[in-house]
Design a protein around this motif. Sequence first.
Motif, PDB file in Angstrom:
ATOM      1  N   LEU A   1       0.817  -1.216   0.000  1.00  0.00           N
ATOM      2  CA  LEU A   1       0.000   0.000   0.000  1.00  0.00           C
ATOM      3  C   LEU A   1       0.850   1.265   0.000  1.00  0.00           C
ATOM      4  N   GLN A   2       1.992   1.259   0.712  1.00  0.00           N
ATOM      5  CA  GLN A   2       2.825   2.456   0.716  1.00  0.00           C
ATOM      6  C   GLN A   2       3.474   2.685  -0.647  1.00  0.00           C
ATOM      7  N   SER A   3       3.897   1.614  -1.309  1.00  0.00           N
ATOM      8  CA  SER A   3       4.519   1.769  -2.632  1.00  0.00           C
ATOM      9  C   SER A   3       3.481   2.199  -3.666  1.00  0.00           C
ATOM     10  N   PHE A   4       2.276   1.635  -3.557  1.00  0.00           N
ATOM     11  CA  PHE A   4       1.192   2.026  -4.457  1.00  0.00           C
ATOM     12  C   PHE A   4       0.867   3.514  -4.307  1.00  0.00           C
ATOM     13  N   ALA A   5       0.788   3.977  -3.058  1.00  0.00           N
ATOM     14  CA  ALA A   5       0.386   5.361  -2.797  1.00  0.00           C
ATOM     15  C   ALA A   5       1.393   6.354  -3.366  1.00  0.00           C
ATOM     16  N   LEU A   6       2.677   6.090  -3.182  1.00  0.00           N
ATOM     17  CA  LEU A   6       3.696   6.998  -3.729  1.00  0.00           C
ATOM     18  C   LEU A   6       3.675   6.977  -5.247  1.00  0.00           C
ATOM     19  N   HIS A   7       3.558   5.796  -5.831  1.00  0.00           N
ATOM     20  CA  HIS A   7       3.483   5.625  -7.285  1.00  0.00           C
ATOM     21  C   HIS A   7       2.293   6.402  -7.842  1.00  0.00           C
ATOM     22  N   LYS A   8       1.127   6.239  -7.215  1.00  0.00           N
ATOM     23  CA  LYS A   8      -0.092   6.889  -7.706  1.00  0.00           C
ATOM     24  C   LYS A   8      -0.021   8.404  -7.561  1.00  0.00           C
ATOM     25  N   LYS A   9       0.475   8.885  -6.402  1.00  0.00           N
ATOM     26  CA  LYS A   9       0.532  10.328  -6.191  1.00  0.00           C
ATOM     27  C   LYS A   9       1.466  10.992  -7.206  1.00  0.00           C
ATOM     28  N   LEU A  10       2.585  10.365  -7.501  1.00  0.00           N
ATOM     29  CA  LEU A  10       3.502  10.929  -8.503  1.00  0.00           C
ATOM     30  C   LEU A  10       2.859  10.924  -9.893  1.00  0.00           C
ATOM     31  N   GLN A  11       2.111   9.882 -10.203  1.00  0.00           N
ATOM     32  CA  GLN A  11       1.372   9.873 -11.469  1.00  0.00           C
ATOM     33  C   GLN A  11       0.333  10.982 -11.500  1.00  0.00           C
ATOM     34  N   ASP A  12      -0.375  11.174 -10.385  1.00  0.00           N
ATOM     35  CA  ASP A  12      -1.378  12.233 -10.302  1.00  0.00           C
ATOM     36  C   ASP A  12      -0.740  13.605 -10.497  1.00  0.00           C
ATOM     37  N   LEU A  13       0.531  13.738 -10.104  1.00  0.00           N
ATOM     38  CA  LEU A  13       1.251  14.992 -10.271  1.00  0.00           C
ATOM     39  C   LEU A  13       1.838  15.134 -11.680  1.00  0.00           C
ATOM     40  N   ARG A  14       1.474  14.204 -12.550  1.00  0.00           N
ATOM     41  CA  ARG A  14       1.830  14.238 -13.985  1.00  0.00           C
ATOM     42  C   ARG A  14       3.295  13.918 -14.260  1.00  0.00           C
ATOM     43  N   TYR A  15       3.885  13.085 -13.406  1.00  0.00           N
ATOM     44  CA  TYR A  15       5.237  12.609 -13.684  1.00  0.00           C
ATOM     45  C   TYR A  15       5.170  11.249 -14.376  1.00  0.00           C
ATOM     46  N   ASN A  16       6.201  10.956 -15.129  1.00  0.00           N
ATOM     47  CA  ASN A  16       6.342   9.656 -15.783  1.00  0.00           C
ATOM     48  C   ASN A  16       7.025   8.726 -14.784  1.00  0.00           C
TER      49      ASN A  16
END
Length: 369
Positions: free
Chosen positions: A19-34
């Motif tokens: 869950l912690q790895s998913f959350a960081l991955h998703k938040k960075l995607q939401d911030l429009r990073y590749n």
Amino acid sequence: MKRISIVTWFDSGNYGTTLQSFALHKKLQDLRYNVNILKEFNLNHKRQNYFRYILNVLGLLSFAKLLKASKSKKDFRLKKFIAKNYNVKEIYTSRQYTNLLNKTDVFITGSDQIWNAQSNFNPFYFLNFAQNNKRIAYASSIGTNNFPDKYKNQIKLLLEKFSYIAVREESAIQTINSLLERDNCRQVADPTFLLTCQEWKELAANAKTKNLPSDYILCYLIGNNDFYINQIRIIKEKFGINNIIIIPSLENPNFYIQDAIIYNEAGPLEFVYLIEHAKLVCTDSFHATAISINLSVDFIELKRFNDTDKASQNSRIYDLLKHYKLDFRLYDETHFSWIQPIDYNIVKNIVTQDRKQSIDYLINAIENK
């Protein structure tokens, strides 16, 4: 669009790790990073890497993983969750490694106890492979109160190459500042707090659960402590809740309480769902506690380690509870303050402030030189 590679634990089968790895991955995607999440690699294993590379090209490696996971509903749900939500990058050859370095703007390591050198010192999670690329630590945890003396010099050399360092526990700030002889290490929220309560609930709405009692105590316990059974019996009597659901942990799969429902099938979505709908959560897990706090669910923290144990990870729990003014949720047989429901109004304000400051840190660390 900056290209970011995350280095953290993510597929061990531990719910918090996922869950912690998913959350960081998703938040960075939401911030429009590749974004991609980088699987641990070692180019010294040339023959093994070449064989795995061929299997991966042929699609047989993924098939073999799914086939293995299909024997357990929990493992299958975990692999399915990772396949759907993560952009996983695997490195097998020197050419792939060179390409990784050339096409990555920032490496981010964190969170979880990836810097817990008391348990296992692994230079990969200190980004020893990143060469001249920018390095950022987000909510990295050392798990205990300090680094072992035998690794301190090596860890210092690795950490000196980071442009920005933010840790998960307040207790780690002084440890790292002292080691590096500087004062710019800071604290940020665990990645699970980067997502709002509503985002977690929307995610958990896709969980596949059945035949759950209306009121239940959810038990998720990692430590293998016999005294937990008596503590939960006392908690059950104090709250007058008869139903207990146990999610077996990876570390303590055989934990059992008489007449409890053993929920062996929980994947990451079911884990969040069961916390969300519990009347009370009993846990010694950092991330089960963090998710409970984020979802405004009452919980009681059981103490996994003796404080005098060198490998004790209690400090991270103490930091979490203190930060959110929830110290009274720590189980105590002489003081029953944990019986009272939590007033989450104050807690929610702290969570919201933490989320904003942590996202600001991420953006600033990524965008600035």
